[in-house]
Design a protein around this motif. Structure first.
Motif, PDB file in Angstrom:
ATOM      1  N   ASN A  50       1.931   3.059  -9.554  1.00  0.00           N
ATOM      2  CA  ASN A  50       2.614   1.890  -9.015  1.00  0.00           C
ATOM      3  C   ASN A  50       2.108   0.695  -9.803  1.00  0.00           C
ATOM      4  O   ASN A  50       0.898   0.509  -9.941  1.00  0.00           O
ATOM      5  N   TYR A  71      -0.586  -5.277 -13.184  1.00  0.00           N
ATOM      6  CA  TYR A  71      -1.622  -4.610 -12.398  1.00  0.00           C
ATOM      7  C   TYR A  71      -1.077  -3.230 -12.067  1.00  0.00           C
ATOM      8  O   TYR A  71      -0.040  -3.108 -11.412  1.00  0.00           O
ATOM      9  N   TYR A 104      -2.903   7.382  -9.836  1.00  0.00           N
ATOM     10  CA  TYR A 104      -3.809   8.417  -9.326  1.00  0.00           C
ATOM     11  C   TYR A 104      -3.250   9.810  -9.581  1.00  0.00           C
ATOM     12  O   TYR A 104      -2.032   9.994  -9.667  1.00  0.00           O
ATOM     13  N   HIS A 108     -11.403   9.511  -4.520  1.00  0.00           N
ATOM     14  CA  HIS A 108     -11.239   9.767  -3.092  1.00  0.00           C
ATOM     15  C   HIS A 108     -10.823  11.231  -2.944  1.00  0.00           C
ATOM     16  O   HIS A 108      -9.750  11.621  -3.407  1.00  0.00           O
ATOM     17  N   HIS A 140       3.387   9.566  -0.438  1.00  0.00           N
ATOM     18  CA  HIS A 140       2.750   8.571  -1.314  1.00  0.00           C
ATOM     19  C   HIS A 140       3.247   7.183  -0.934  1.00  0.00           C
ATOM     20  O   HIS A 140       4.435   6.904  -1.015  1.00  0.00           O
ATOM     21  N   VAL A 141       2.321   6.330  -0.508  1.00  0.00           N
ATOM     22  CA  VAL A 141       2.697   5.011  -0.005  1.00  0.00           C
ATOM     23  C   VAL A 141       1.949   3.928  -0.762  1.00  0.00           C
ATOM     24  O   VAL A 141       0.724   3.978  -0.898  1.00  0.00           O
ATOM     25  N   ASN A 142       2.688   2.959  -1.244  1.00  0.00           N
ATOM     26  CA  ASN A 142       2.092   1.775  -1.829  1.00  0.00           C
ATOM     27  C   ASN A 142       2.676   0.593  -1.070  1.00  0.00           C
ATOM     28  O   ASN A 142       3.894   0.480  -0.946  1.00  0.00           O
ATOM     29  N   TYR A 190      -5.719  -4.364  -5.107  1.00  0.00           N
ATOM     30  CA  TYR A 190      -5.686  -3.441  -3.972  1.00  0.00           C
ATOM     31  C   TYR A 190      -6.937  -3.614  -3.132  1.00  0.00           C
ATOM     32  O   TYR A 190      -7.875  -4.345  -3.495  1.00  0.00           O
ATOM     33  N   PRO A 205      -8.600   1.619  -0.760  1.00  0.00           N
ATOM     34  CA  PRO A 205      -7.664   2.656  -1.215  1.00  0.00           C
ATOM     35  C   PRO A 205      -7.829   3.957  -0.436  1.00  0.00           C
ATOM     36  O   PRO A 205      -8.947   4.455  -0.298  1.00  0.00           O
ATOM     37  N   PHE A 206      -6.758   4.460   0.091  1.00  0.00           N
ATOM     38  CA  PHE A 206      -6.674   5.760   0.800  1.00  0.00           C
ATOM     39  C   PHE A 206      -7.395   5.776   2.151  1.00  0.00           C
ATOM     40  O   PHE A 206      -7.397   6.812   2.825  1.00  0.00           O
ATOM     41  N   THR A 207      -7.999   4.645   2.549  1.00  0.00           N
ATOM     42  CA  THR A 207      -8.809   4.680   3.777  1.00  0.00           C
ATOM     43  C   THR A 207      -8.497   3.538   4.737  1.00  0.00           C
ATOM     44  O   THR A 207      -9.308   3.211   5.593  1.00  0.00           O
ATOM     45  N   GLU A 254      -1.289  15.194   3.050  1.00  0.00           N
ATOM     46  CA  GLU A 254      -1.923  13.884   3.133  1.00  0.00           C
ATOM     47  C   GLU A 254      -0.919  12.746   3.021  1.00  0.00           C
ATOM     48  O   GLU A 254       0.098  12.832   2.341  1.00  0.00           O
ATOM     49  N   ASN A 278      -1.077   9.406   1.371  1.00  0.00           N
ATOM     50  CA  ASN A 278      -1.876   8.662   0.391  1.00  0.00           C
ATOM     51  C   ASN A 278      -1.423   7.210   0.409  1.00  0.00           C
ATOM     52  O   ASN A 278      -0.324   6.904  -0.052  1.00  0.00           O
ATOM     53  N   LEU A 331      -2.062   3.248  -0.517  1.00  0.00           N
ATOM     54  CA  LEU A 331      -2.732   2.190  -1.274  1.00  0.00           C
ATOM     55  C   LEU A 331      -2.250   0.830  -0.782  1.00  0.00           C
ATOM     56  O   LEU A 331      -1.129   0.424  -1.090  1.00  0.00           O
ATOM     57  N   ASN A 380      -2.229  -3.300  -0.828  1.00  0.00           N
ATOM     58  CA  ASN A 380      -2.479  -4.334  -1.829  1.00  0.00           C
ATOM     59  C   ASN A 380      -2.405  -5.721  -1.215  1.00  0.00           C
ATOM     60  O   ASN A 380      -1.668  -5.951  -0.263  1.00  0.00           O
ATOM     61  N   THR A 419       6.635   0.913  -0.193  1.00  0.00           N
ATOM     62  CA  THR A 419       7.426   1.999  -0.788  1.00  0.00           C
ATOM     63  C   THR A 419       6.732   3.321  -0.470  1.00  0.00           C
ATOM     64  O   THR A 419       5.526   3.462  -0.667  1.00  0.00           O
ATOM     65  N   TYR A 475       7.244   7.599  -0.864  1.00  0.00           N
ATOM     66  CA  TYR A 475       8.074   8.707  -1.344  1.00  0.00           C
ATOM     67  C   TYR A 475       7.436  10.041  -1.039  1.00  0.00           C
ATOM     68  O   TYR A 475       6.215  10.156  -0.938  1.00  0.00           O
TER      69      TYR A 475
END
Lengths: 324, 324, 324, 324
Positions: free
Chosen positions: A159, A227, A231, A280, D157-159, D186, D189-191, D212, D214, D216, D218, D229, D231
């Protein structure tokens, strides 16, 4: 002292190139070509240059300059060279016209992909350079060490967000201030054109890699910088990853691995790429930041020129950052 | 329940008008006219309205609506009325075509200048309204109490900054994000077109005033709002000034005098004008803030409609601010 | 090659000083003093310097350095020198402690006001420099040519806006992003502390000037830069004004008069001051732009050092701007 | 007409709650509790409310109000209720203290997770509501339809990027304007702590899901809004996905699926969630946008109150957006 000319002098990348080259000790700017601005002062277009240069745009090309920088829109470099066949010295092209192997040969000229961290020696011996794309630079620098050791195991998730200069000087709905201010959005999900360059490099280093690089590019409400977070699965420890990246970039002039978490303004107005690693569970997260117009375009073009001519790789590129 | 139509529906002021009127309890939107967008959903242009309306732009005008709002570029309201002569109900024009006495009569229609704080009664009895300009609103509200008591003694010094929505939806160099972001500049120094309205009002209240109103308008790097500082000689004390302003605005629905120093986001997305007074030696400094698109345009247009129809002056205009 | 030390190394001005001096060919940074950060890498605080320096903050002062830069909060330079009396070489102070004649002598040291465009020769022969304030720089450069010819006839009206770096690194309500983003406001109307320096210079050039300099400072929602508009009565023509300004600044290294209307990003990340003149009736409007941290602080400090040591005035200061 | 009280009245979420409830036709604000601001006008803290309310902060709680809104920092709701045991009417808590099943029972009170799109009926019959987190709202609304049909097949997968109001009113390095302006980074991350709520809901709908999410998160350089986003693998066609989402949200008051690509300002200052679907090969990409302070906090709290009391679900929440 070499002489250089710039084609397409009114855009963002040409502007940055001029700003850098005005203070480059081995370079003389011979001409800046812009048909739409011929006869105007360069400082009337790149207005921060008042007091820095008295150069005037021209519509005449001097074919004898040592280096020609092409700062044209994508597709136009090919057209330009087709119409201007007399030039036989060094060419550094900032468009995407010659970056892929399939397009790298044109009129007997063979373009070398100009990513110094990938193939410094090839660049040193090249005559024609295809300068990488901005996203392509940030994304490749994030994964080169992995691919070089054939450590990309499966899907890569990327991303990245770019500043508005990435869209060029032309006006559009999404570059209107009232739209972009305090806004955020993606574009070209999974299909950005820079994926071509990126996949080509991955194949070059890790032939046969057959998973996907899932790339979501975003429009940020800032002007400069990229930026990128990337992963993927990584078996080793964080320390092993760091050792790998430090080793890979130990001779890089502008790419640094740091233990600090990154923010994009750390690289704004510099030719640096900063990288950060985080682990992670089984995922390695790589953050990479560049200035899209410098390391992502004009700065890298000058770096390539420095390599090609045997100048100090950093000449002209030790720029004062603009971190706030 | 009245019916209304909007001409020029794709711009910023039309968008704000639609957003307000969708929740106005006495109004039904009959049509939104836009030749360039005819057939498209309104929410395809004003994209925050997804889920709020199923209205579609039309290129047909219903001359029977009770109120016609003209949201056209300056000069185009006159052209529009010249070509569409069948409309004889209420017209509220947001352009500057009919604001000055010299232009206020057109085709037998007489336009009343729609600044409620200046002449609420006239508006209540009007049929045709010329809605004030955005800067003109902020600047007049800063000096109306002084002028109403003939207390403007000599030169008035005004510096005001407007958000980028003030420049409209069309694209230009100074509305490009990369130019405007983190930038600041003036334009039209001492000659902004709104000085006409302002001087007209000053003459109406304090006939014979012959000093100058020195007005420097600026482009701010924000989207909404006008922040104006005005200072001039004032003999009385700060307390006398406050008393004068509180008295003048005691019945105003949206204009408030406060002892807090102001910042422009206090009024963003509201129909308010906030005023603050400060005295330094013999100078009275008046700060005035409005949202350029609401109190400076569409909100004030609805306020005028409310007055004209005897609705609650605040109907549809008790908007949740967007202060951060 | 001279050696320098920096006191107060964690703030904005120290950061800019470090960024500039790292690339200055005649200077070696001997130490950067910060009690709160002693032992930490400089690049851990000024985070864009990763890859540029391995310097570490110290809490020990080397009194033998050739130049000591004081980057302390206002009032603290005096305290520092009172407690550290062993230093007898060149001192360049960036605070406002020694700018006014009444404060310029301290412990036998006499500070010279370091505005090169006002008194380059005095600076060349000085040992102790009081570096001007940021607003003071922008405002003086706007009126020096007038005052030098005793052409200030009556009141001067100044409106200026500064970026958020002007408020320093400490946190406050008005530097919180959610407050400042898309916002605008004034502060300290007519009483900003820089008026002291400005009036002192005006009296130095045009003794007896007894009108007022009305100065409204504003907080802009950008990070860097000062944009100042100044107007006052001027009898002559615009051409005469331009001739006067061009003549006055003909030898200035970084101050330029241009016919282009200005925007503040033209000077961001440079040591330039750009000036523009406009005439309306009997008023002369002067626009002046500087980067508050460079020409308004650290860049001018280096310029003063260059003059004092006879280095090229531009050494280290030919910075690539960051215009977008 | 019900009466309500607000605990922790000086923060962002309390401010938004006040702004909304001032215009809610069924609610009377009885008190706004803030120990640090007791005795001060509410409009002295929430400064856009000048002219809108004369309410004053109090340090006395009226235990007889019908609804108590807790707008306290995470961890403090539990403390508050432990010390204030006399309150036995409706409680709507905006912290994360009671969102997880493990924490949902406290002092005999059982909190219901207040996401209307997940469990409207439960909310209608609840007395104690745990209002969802902002990221948790945006992310759950993106995947609820998939999970409800047990269609989450493997990794998600999420940002997502949030505005600076997400970090609260307290000052920190990353909320300083000079840091955040034109920046991006960010964190966690992941937590991120909201993963707890999200996973709980996924398990509720699709028990046994063991891949999972995932995530991130920001920090964006804007003030309001979340743009996410997401997916994941999806076997069906884009049309099937759209049908699924339209069906799932067909009765939602504020959540809409659109064919337009989204940008975050479409929802700013509204209680909407907008969703967009895109298919690329076997991946379904879901974009979700909310205003973090409204649908992500105070607006959703009012929506929950409306449901719980049988008011019109949209009462008080038909807000004019602030799209530019």
């Amino acid at each position: 002292m070499i002489t250089i000319g710039i084609i397409g002098g009114a855009g963002f990348t040409a502007g940055e190139l001029i700003r850098i080259l005005l203070h480059h000790k081995k370079v003389n700017i011979d001409f800046i070509y812009s048909t739409s601005n011929a006869g105007n002062k360069v400082s009337a277009v790149h207005q921060d240059l008042i007091g820095s240069t008295e150069l005037v745009f021209t519509n005449t090309i001097n074919p004898k300059v040592d280096v020609l920088f092409l700062c044209l829109g994508h597709g136009n470099s090919k057209n330009f060279l087709a119409q201007n066949t007399s030039f036989n010295n060094v060419i550094i092209d900032l468009s995407n016209d010659f970056r892929l192997q399939d397009n790298a040969k044109f009129q007997g000229k063979e373009f070398v992909y100009g990513l110094p961290e990938l193939q410094k020696e090839k660049i040193q011996h090249a005559q024609y350079i295809a300068n990488p794309g901005c996203f392509a630079t940030a994304l490749q620098l994030a994964i080169l060490p992995l691919a070089s050791e054939r450590l990309l195991e499966n899907d890569v998730h990327v991303n990245a967000v770019t500043g508005a200069t990435g869209a060029g000087v032309s006006l559009s709905k999404t570059t209107h201030f009232t739209w972009r201010d305090n806004n955020f959005s993606y574009y070209k999900p999974f299909t950005h054109q820079h994926l071509g360059e990126i996949n080509q490099t991955v194949q070059q280093l890790q032939t046969g890699f057959d998973s996907e690089i899932n790339f979501l590019p975003n429009r940020g409400n800032f002007s400069r910088g990229i930026y990128a977070t990337t992963y993927t699965h990584f078996k080793g420890s964080l320390e092993e990853a760091k050792a790998l990246y430090h080793e890979y970039y130990k001779d890089a002039a502008f790419t640094f691995v740091t233990d600090q978490e990154l923010h994009v303004k750390q690289v704004v107005n510099t030719n640096k790429c900063l990288l950060h690693l985080h682990k992670h569970n089984d995922k390695l997260l790589i953050t990479s930041c560049i200035d899209n117009l410098i390391k992502g375009a004009s700065g890298q073009a000058v770096q390539n020129m420095n390599l090609l001519y045997g100048f100090d790789e950093k000449e002209g590129l030790e720029l004062k950052g603009s971190c706030f």
